[in-house]
Write a protein that holds these residues in place. Structure first.
Motif, short mmCIF file in Angstrom:
data_model
loop_
_atom_site.label_atom_id
_atom_site.label_comp_id
_atom_site.label_asym_id
_atom_site.label_seq_id
_atom_site.Cartn_x
_atom_site.Cartn_y
_atom_site.Cartn_z
N ASP A 147 5.18 -5.31 -1.05
CA ASP A 147 6.10 -5.46 0.44
C ASP A 147 7.51 -6.57 -0.16
O ASP A 147 6.82 -8.05 -0.84
CB ASP A 147 6.03 -6.00 1.70
CG ASP A 147 6.21 -5.61 2.62
OD1 ASP A 147 6.93 -4.51 2.39
OD2 ASP A 147 5.31 -5.10 3.54
N GLU A 149 9.10 -9.13 1.52
CA GLU A 149 8.57 -10.72 1.75
C GLU A 149 7.14 -11.68 1.28
O GLU A 149 7.39 -12.57 1.23
CB GLU A 149 8.11 -10.19 3.62
CG GLU A 149 9.56 -10.22 3.82
CD GLU A 149 9.82 -8.65 3.45
OE1 GLU A 149 9.15 -7.59 2.92
OE2 GLU A 149 10.91 -8.21 4.01
N GLU A 218 4.33 -6.97 9.20
CA GLU A 218 4.04 -8.40 8.42
C GLU A 218 3.47 -9.38 8.94
O GLU A 218 2.93 -10.04 7.54
CB GLU A 218 5.72 -8.36 7.58
CG GLU A 218 6.28 -7.25 6.45
CD GLU A 218 8.15 -6.35 6.39
OE1 GLU A 218 8.16 -5.71 5.59
OE2 GLU A 218 8.46 -7.89 6.79
MG MG Z 1 9.03 -6.17 4.20
#
Ligand code: MG
Ligand code: NDP
Length: 382
Positions: A147, A149, A218
């Motif tokens: 991911d 982030e 997230e």
């Molecule tokens: Mg993401």
């Protein structure tokens, strides 16, 4: 040469990973895994020549067998594929399967003796973060974030001491409805919700980005990957998607990772970690971008974020229910069976009504899937 397995090879992350692998000589593909898209899987088999390929759907398996004239051995069905995954040790496995179906493969990878798991399937951590991270730790498996982030946080934390971290700031584009009035949410169509301003992704995560449940997930993913409690993980809306996340340290200094909103960058980092292997992208010219802006997320408009924080706080089965109910609600929305605004309502209803277990084992979590399916079937049209 190192061996790699790509699970979810026919999806958005899977195809980008294979494209990157085709540009390097660092890995040989040991096996691929897809659900039903046998035509694309066959093209991938021809170009990467894996030893094995797994496919869930029996009908697709039969069609693939008919056309296959390569040396790749094809494995059919979920149970056979899972047994195979558990028995097959590779150097790196990328789990890019979408949704709750990704959890069993994650559990089988971390039991296989494979030492690195590049995890795109954030749902594995939302559903069973405590169990997955505990087993991975026990088996000496390092989970590498895919991911964007979490890749950013990982990069910001390189060379740092965990005790120096004050908080994590997860950035969010805000999705296609950031500036839309809440009263207009009831008329959002599937087409509107699939039209993400910055990222080109699979359908499920694109809807999760539109509801902003993706950001809620997230936060949970951050908790399990980096061992921080939810009160130290903030969300900051940053519509340009250039800063992919930040870490604030005890002295108030903040480190950020910047880049184009292009998943090839974090996938490439997970594949070649600790190297930043060269990518064929134009340099990021901040003078052309001009402005980077920030705002607080609107939790009243995007209720899914609040649902995720609440589920995290109550812990136990709440986050698994959050994930399962979201998977099923998003599918109903994509099939035009429910409205966009019903997604958070159905999820909240499932969390409120489910039989809460504070310390679930993995069977408890899988049992919730049937309960949520039944409950949603009964309550979709109320
Ligand atoms: Mg993401
Ligand atoms: P896609 O919908 O594009 O692809 C999903 C992949 O999973 C396909 O290969 C599909 O196979 C396979 N699959 C689906 N169900 C099963 C199953 N039961 N068993 C085995 N394989 C299955 O998804 P994305 O690539 O967008 O997302 C994958 C994961 O990565 C998600 O968890 C998402 O949250 C995460 N992620 C994605 C990003 C992105 O940019 N796309 C960004 C960050 C995270 P088939 O084609 O045969 O159906």
């Amino acid at each position: 040469m190192k061996k790699i397995a790509i699970l979810g090879s026919t999806g958005s992350i899977g195809t980008q990973a294979l494209e990157l692998l085709s540009e390097s000589n660092d890995y040989i593909v040991d096996y691929l895994y897809a659900n039903s898209n046998y035509k694309l899987l066959y093209q991938q088999i021809k170009s990467t020549e894996p030893k094995f390929a797994c496919i869930n759907c029996e009908d697709s398996y039969n069609k693939l067998k008919e056309i296959n004239n390569t040396n790749t051995e094809i494995i059919c069905g979920l149970n056979n594929s899972l047994d195979f995954i558990k028995s097959r040790k590779v150097d790196l496995s990328l789990n890019a399967i979408v949704g709750i179906s990704g959890l069993k493969p994650t559990l089988h990878i971390i039991a296989s003796g494979t030492k690195f798991l590049a995890l795109a399937n954030k749902e594995s951590l939302v559903m069973a973060g405590e169990i997955v991270t505990e087993i991975a730790h026990k088996n000496g498996v390092k989970i590498l974030p895919v991911d964007s982030e979490h890749s950013a946080i990982w990069q910001c934390l390189t060379g740092e001491n965990d005790l120096d971290i004050s908080r994590i700031i997860l950035t969010a584009s805000g999705g296609p409805f950031r500036a839309l009035d809440k009263k207009d949410f009831k008329s959002i169509t599937v087409k509107d919700a699939l039209n993400h301003p910055n990222w080109d992704m699979g359908n499920k995560i694109t809807i999760d980005s539109a509801t902003m449940m993706n950001k809620g997930f997230e936060v949970i993913e951050t908790k399990w990957l980096f061992g921080l409690s939810e009160d130290r993980i903030d969300i900051l809306v940053h519509p340009q998607s250039i800063i992919h996340s930040m870490v604030e340290f005890n002295d108030t200094s903040i480190k950020a990772q910047l880049g184009f909103p292009d998943m090839k960058i974090p996938i490439n980092y997970a594949l070649h970690y600790p190297k930043h292997k060269k990518l064929n992208l134009k340099p990021l010219n901040l003078d052309l971008i001009g402005q980077l802006t920030f705002e607080k997320p609107d939790l009243n408009k995007f209720q899914c974020i609040q649902l995720a924080y609440n589920a995290m706080e109550s812990g136990g089965t709440s986050t698994s229910i959050l994930n399962i109910a979201n998977d099923l609600s998003v599918e109903l929305f994509l099939n035009k069976k429910i409205k966009f605004t019903q997604i958070p309502k159905l999820i909240e209803l499932c969390i409120t009504k489910h039989h809460y277990i504070s310390k679930p084992n993995i069977d408890d979590i899988f049992e919730q899937i049937d309960w949520v399916k039944n409950y949603i079937n009964k309550n979709t049209f109320i």
